[in-house]
Design a protein around this motif. Sequence first.
Motif, PDB file in Angstrom:
ATOM      1  N   MET A 278       0.890  -1.125  -0.023  1.00  0.00           N
ATOM      2  CA  MET A 278      -0.026   0.073  -0.159  1.00  0.00           C
ATOM      3  C   MET A 278       0.849   1.215   0.190  1.00  0.00           C
TER       4      MET A 278
ATOM      5  N   LYS B 109       2.237   5.210   0.349  1.00  0.00           N
ATOM      6  CA  LYS B 109       2.066   6.172   1.484  1.00  0.00           C
ATOM      7  C   LYS B 109       1.000   7.173   1.197  1.00  0.00           C
TER       8      LYS B 109
ATOM      9  N   ARG C 168      -2.036   6.465  -0.119  1.00  0.00           N
ATOM     10  CA  ARG C 168      -3.344   5.607   0.338  1.00  0.00           C
ATOM     11  C   ARG C 168      -3.275   5.601   1.842  1.00  0.00           C
ATOM     12  N   GLN C 169      -2.169   5.278   2.665  1.00  0.00           N
ATOM     13  CA  GLN C 169      -1.952   5.038   4.092  1.00  0.00           C
ATOM     14  C   GLN C 169      -2.399   6.621   4.634  1.00  0.00           C
TER      15      GLN C 169
ATOM     16  N   LEU D 255       3.414  10.907   6.239  1.00  0.00           N
ATOM     17  CA  LEU D 255       2.935   9.883   5.134  1.00  0.00           C
ATOM     18  C   LEU D 255       2.920  10.726   3.744  1.00  0.00           C
TER      19      LEU D 255
END
Length: 154
Positions: free
Chosen positions: A1, A3, A5-6, A151
């Motif tokens: 996944m 960064k 999206r996190q 992030l």
Amino acid sequence: MGKFRQARLLALLLPAALLAGAFGSQYLGGLAPCEMCYWQRYPHEAAVVIALFTFTGRSELTNRILLLLAAAAIAISGAIGVFHAGVEYGWWEGLTQCSTMPGSGGVSIIDDIMKTPLVRCDVPQWTLFGISLAGYNAFISFAGAFGVVRLLQK
């Protein structure tokens, strides 16, 4: 996944989880929120709405700006939590003395006033390890806001 999206999930799920905890402690745990408790909820509600907009197919730059705004809203809730915790611990005086729970259902204004429970902002209703819910909101909110910004860094 990735960064991004996190960051997007953190900006959405963290304030949603904190709101769920606040509503759960109110409606399931029987803890009546004071006025400053409500103040802490509003930025989280804004953060959830802002984070939802990042799922609507906007440009990456627009989404990054929206996520930074969501992180700012989360941090604002944390700042209000610090202020509220300070009032609870007697470090400084609050802006309000108490608030009332809505829906007292009296026949007259006097009946409403007499039947409405007062919720003091300067007395924590629950603590764990000496930290109130406002204190936990501050810690978690600041960590979450920092996480979103971190992030988003390339």
